[in-house]
Design an enzyme around this catalytic site. Structure first.
Site, PDB file in Angstrom:
ATOM      1  CB  VAL A  11      23.366 -56.157 -33.149  1.00 47.59           C
ATOM      2  CG1 VAL A  11      23.962 -56.163 -34.552  1.00 47.59           C
ATOM      3  CG2 VAL A  11      24.173 -57.086 -32.244  1.00 47.59           C
ATOM      4  CE  LYS A  35      13.941 -52.143 -28.222  1.00 44.55           C
ATOM      5  NZ  LYS A  35      14.736 -53.328 -28.498  1.00 44.55           N
ATOM      6  CD  GLU A 154      29.002 -56.301 -35.113  1.00 39.97           C
ATOM      7  OE1 GLU A 154      28.792 -55.866 -36.251  1.00 39.97           O
ATOM      8  OE2 GLU A 154      30.068 -56.078 -34.498  1.00 39.97           O
ATOM      9  CD  GLU A 158      24.756 -56.748 -24.884  1.00 45.15           C
ATOM     10  OE1 GLU A 158      24.558 -56.698 -23.662  1.00 45.15           O
ATOM     11  OE2 GLU A 158      24.035 -57.389 -25.664  1.00 45.15           O
ATOM     12  CG  ASN A 214      30.084 -65.534 -29.490  1.00 40.90           C
ATOM     13  OD1 ASN A 214      31.000 -64.707 -29.505  1.00 40.90           O
ATOM     14  ND2 ASN A 214      28.816 -65.185 -29.531  1.00 40.90           N
ATOM     15  N   GLY A 259      35.137 -67.089 -12.529  1.00 39.48           N
ATOM     16  CA  GLY A 259      34.013 -66.386 -11.908  1.00 39.48           C
ATOM     17  C   GLY A 259      32.842 -67.313 -11.661  1.00 39.48           C
ATOM     18  CB  CYS A 266      26.051 -63.718 -27.355  1.00 41.33           C
ATOM     19  SG  CYS A 266      25.345 -62.300 -28.209  1.00 41.33           S
TER      20      CYS A 266
HETATM   21  N1  NAD Z   1      23.986 -58.257 -28.233  1.00 38.31           N
HETATM   22  C1  NAD Z   1      25.226 -58.568 -28.617  1.00 38.31           C
HETATM   23  O1  NAD Z   1      26.202 -58.289 -27.933  1.00 38.31           O
HETATM   24  C2  NAD Z   1      25.457 -59.295 -29.923  1.00 38.31           C
HETATM   25  C3  NAD Z   1      26.752 -59.342 -30.458  1.00 38.31           C
HETATM   26  C4  NAD Z   1      26.957 -59.995 -31.660  1.00 38.31           C
HETATM   27  C5  NAD Z   1      25.903 -60.618 -32.299  1.00 38.31           C
HETATM   28  N2  NAD Z   1      24.651 -60.567 -31.759  1.00 38.31           N
HETATM   29  C6  NAD Z   1      23.550 -61.207 -32.484  1.00 38.31           C
HETATM   30  O2  NAD Z   1      22.803 -60.176 -33.139  1.00 38.31           O
HETATM   31  C7  NAD Z   1      21.402 -60.511 -33.168  1.00 38.31           C
HETATM   32  C8  NAD Z   1      20.605 -59.402 -32.502  1.00 38.31           C
HETATM   33  O3  NAD Z   1      20.996 -59.323 -31.152  1.00 38.31           O
HETATM   34  P1  NAD Z   1      20.581 -58.091 -30.218  1.00 38.31           P
HETATM   35  O4  NAD Z   1      21.291 -58.285 -28.929  1.00 38.31           O
HETATM   36  O5  NAD Z   1      20.745 -56.825 -30.951  1.00 38.31           O
HETATM   37  O6  NAD Z   1      19.029 -58.397 -30.023  1.00 38.31           O
HETATM   38  P2  NAD Z   1      17.930 -57.408 -29.423  1.00 38.31           P
HETATM   39  O7  NAD Z   1      16.887 -58.286 -28.862  1.00 38.31           O
HETATM   40  O8  NAD Z   1      18.584 -56.395 -28.561  1.00 38.31           O
HETATM   41  O9  NAD Z   1      17.367 -56.642 -30.714  1.00 38.31           O
HETATM   42  C9  NAD Z   1      16.553 -57.219 -31.680  1.00 38.31           C
HETATM   43  C10 NAD Z   1      15.535 -56.188 -32.123  1.00 38.31           C
HETATM   44  O10 NAD Z   1      14.765 -56.738 -33.202  1.00 38.31           O
HETATM   45  C11 NAD Z   1      13.438 -56.262 -33.075  1.00 38.31           C
HETATM   46  N3  NAD Z   1      12.537 -57.088 -33.890  1.00 38.31           N
HETATM   47  C12 NAD Z   1      12.069 -58.328 -33.642  1.00 38.31           C
HETATM   48  N4  NAD Z   1      11.282 -58.741 -34.651  1.00 38.31           N
HETATM   49  C13 NAD Z   1      11.262 -57.745 -35.559  1.00 38.31           C
HETATM   50  C14 NAD Z   1      10.625 -57.566 -36.818  1.00 38.31           C
HETATM   51  N5  NAD Z   1       9.880 -58.508 -37.336  1.00 38.31           N
HETATM   52  N6  NAD Z   1      10.801 -56.401 -37.454  1.00 38.31           N
HETATM   53  C15 NAD Z   1      11.577 -55.420 -36.943  1.00 38.31           C
HETATM   54  N7  NAD Z   1      12.214 -55.543 -35.761  1.00 38.31           N
HETATM   55  C16 NAD Z   1      12.046 -56.687 -35.078  1.00 38.31           C
HETATM   56  C17 NAD Z   1      13.190 -56.300 -31.590  1.00 38.31           C
HETATM   57  O11 NAD Z   1      12.106 -55.471 -31.206  1.00 38.31           O
HETATM   58  C18 NAD Z   1      14.533 -55.796 -31.048  1.00 38.31           C
HETATM   59  O12 NAD Z   1      14.533 -54.396 -30.902  1.00 38.31           O
HETATM   60  C19 NAD Z   1      21.292 -61.868 -32.474  1.00 38.31           C
HETATM   61  O13 NAD Z   1      21.344 -62.875 -33.433  1.00 38.31           O
HETATM   62  C20 NAD Z   1      22.539 -61.916 -31.609  1.00 38.31           C
HETATM   63  O14 NAD Z   1      22.959 -63.236 -31.340  1.00 38.31           O
HETATM   64  C21 NAD Z   1      24.408 -59.912 -30.596  1.00 38.31           C
END
Ligand code: NAD
Length: 445
Positions: A11, A35, A154, A158, A214, A259, A266
């Site tokens: 995200v 990263k 959000e 993906e 969701n 499926g 999520c």
């Molecule tokens: N992935 C999706 O498709 C999606 C879609 C909509 C909403 N969301 C929501 O968005 C949020 C993030 O999801 P994501 O898939 O991007 O997660 P992710 O795990 O891909 O990314 C999270 C990032 O946060 C970093 N992080 C953790 N602790 C930290 C800190 N203290 N300081 C700085 N960075 C830190 C991690 O290293 C990681 O890079 C979640 O709540 C998820 O439910 C995800």
């Protein structure tokens, strides 16, 4: 505007890059040094179609930068987005450790920034109702003032994240502050030029909207999965039923594909968290409890079929698995059904050779060297007793069937995604098991 993304995962990286693309200066913060190393060398850390062009362009324009220094990023930014993980906790609720950990740090930094520096904290992480208020409290308790908290869930998917972010169906923003809402509208204006709405609401409703969406989608998938079971019993074809239903404008065509169960980072955790919230508030969402249970059982559907075909003996057999990612067009392996299926095959004494166009590196974290990773989909087939299709990548949809047949020991396919036409498989003499449709051999399932 100057923006900070805290958390540069799926995200945070997509959001940051897309905001940079519309002329903002974005600093992406993460606490994972590996990263950050990659990002600082302009190397993408996730696979997401279309992201590369925007990523390279905005790095070159110096509108997109990466750092581990939260303080510097926050002091430089008007709006700070939280894009942090909210994984499932042991009791099923959303684990808000990451969000509140950062909120404490933000409180200290904002206190230092002083009361003249107004900041907006936007929570983009999926988090239960009331999280916005708790974030505001944590920041206040650290001695900060002159900030507002916004809930801006959000909805990107993906695999289509850039497209979804650049042209969203809608943007939901929840805040008690008019000033914060106005600023958010200005920021998002370039993304809704076609007239899609920016929906303003109170923050609790914004937070719940994300879970409600969701969970509704997870419920549609689960409904179709149960219907597929019934189709198999009564001799109907779930794909025809799907088309018949989906063309009703009240129902719509999407998210009706039967499926092997939903997965990903999520749906499973969001379903669980909403159940937990409903229990806590004595407002039992019984329907979601059923969805969760059906989906858990769903992962076994292919294994049952495989066991039945091979007379309950998989020892020494080799299976080719096409597709590891939890869905096509992503390298995300979180809660991927492939992991459950492969582990079960191994436990039953089989060997597995797998191929995925982009998720094999990430798959190694979950499966290590318990399986063989093939160079391409055809190399994966050699000497296998059957092909198991787990992720419906487009490149699997029209394969060289002659090569497929000659590579396998027997022409047997277990398709968890219904990617082939039944008639074609019958003509080609494959023993073809799919979901909610009759198998093309005389074998029962
Ligand atoms: N992935 C999706 O498709 C999606 C879609 C909509 C909403 N969301 C929501 O968005 C949020 C993030 O999801 P994501 O898939 O991007 O997660 P992710 O795990 O891909 O990314 C999270 C990032 O946060 C970093 N992080 C953790 N602790 C930290 C800190 N203290 N300081 C700085 N960075 C830190 C991690 O290293 C990681 O890079 C979640 O709540 C998820 O439910 C995800």
């Amino acid at each position: 505007m100057n923006l900070a993304m805290v958390g540069t995962g799926y995200v945070g990286l997509v959001t940051g890059t897309c905001f940079a693309e519309t002329g903002n200066h974005v600093i992406c913060v993460d606490n994972d040094p590996k990263k950050l190393d990659k990002l600082n060398q302009a190397e993408l850390t996730i696979y997401e179609p279309g992201l590369d062009t925007l990523f390279y362009r905005n790095i070159a324009k110096k509108r997109l930068t990466f750092t581990g220094d939260l303080r510097a990023a926050v002091l430089n930014s008007e709006i700070i987005f939280l894009c942090l993980p909210t994984p499932q906790d042991q009791d099923g609720s959303a684990d808000l450790r990451f969000v509140f950990g950062v909120a404490h740090d933000l409180g200290k930094i904002l206190k230092e920034a002083g009361s003249k520096n107004y900041k907006i904290i936007v929570n983009k992480s999926t988090a239960p109702v009331g999280t916005w208020e708790a974030i505001a409290e944590v920041i206040k308790d650290e001695g900060a003032s002159n900030y507002d908290v916004v809930s801006n869930p959000e909805f990107l998917r993906e695999g289509f994240a850039v497209e979804d972010f650049m042209r969203p169906d809608r943007i939901v923003v929840g805040s008690a502050s008019k000033a914060a809402l106005e600023k958010m509208k200005t920021l998002y204006e370039p993304f809704v030029r076609q007239g899609n709405p920016i929906i303003e609401m109170d923050p609790a409703s914004a937070e719940l909207t994300k879970y409600a969406s969701n969970c509704y989608l997870a419920m549609r998938i689960t409904y179709m999965n149960e219907l597929a079971n019934l189709c198999e019993k009564v001799g109907a074809n779930v794909d025809l039923v799907r088309i018949g239903m989906g063309t009703d404008s009240r129902i719509g065509k999407r998210f009706l594909f039967a499926g092997i169960g939903y997965g990903g980072s999520c749906f499973p955790k969001d379903v669980s968290a909403l159940i937990r919230t409903s229990v806590e508030h004595d407002a039992g969402l019984k329907i979601m409890t059923a969805v969760e249970q059906v989906n858990r059982e769903r992962k076994a559907v292919l294994i049952k079929r495989i066991l039945s075909h091979f007379h309950n003996d998989l020892k020494g057999k080799q299976f080719t698995v096409w597709g590891l990612a939890f869905k096509p067009n992503t390298d995300d392996m979180r809660e991927a059904p492939s992991v459950v299926i492969i582990k079960k095959l191994l436990e039953l004494g089989a060997r597995v050779v797998a191929y995925d166009p982009v998720a094999m590196e990430n798959a190694k974290f979950y499966l290590q060297d318990t399986i063989t990773y093939a160079e391409d989909e055809y190399a994966a087939l050699k000497n296998s007793d059957a092909l198991v299709i787990v992720t419906e990548w487009n490149e699997f949809r029209n394969p060289d069937f002659d090569l497929l047949k000659s590579s396998l020991k027997q022409p047997v396919i277990f398709d968890g995604r219904n990617i082939f036409e039944l008639e074609k498989m019958r003509e080609l003499n494959f023993t073809y098991y799919s979901i909610g449709r009759k198998p093309t051999s005389s074998q029962n399932y």
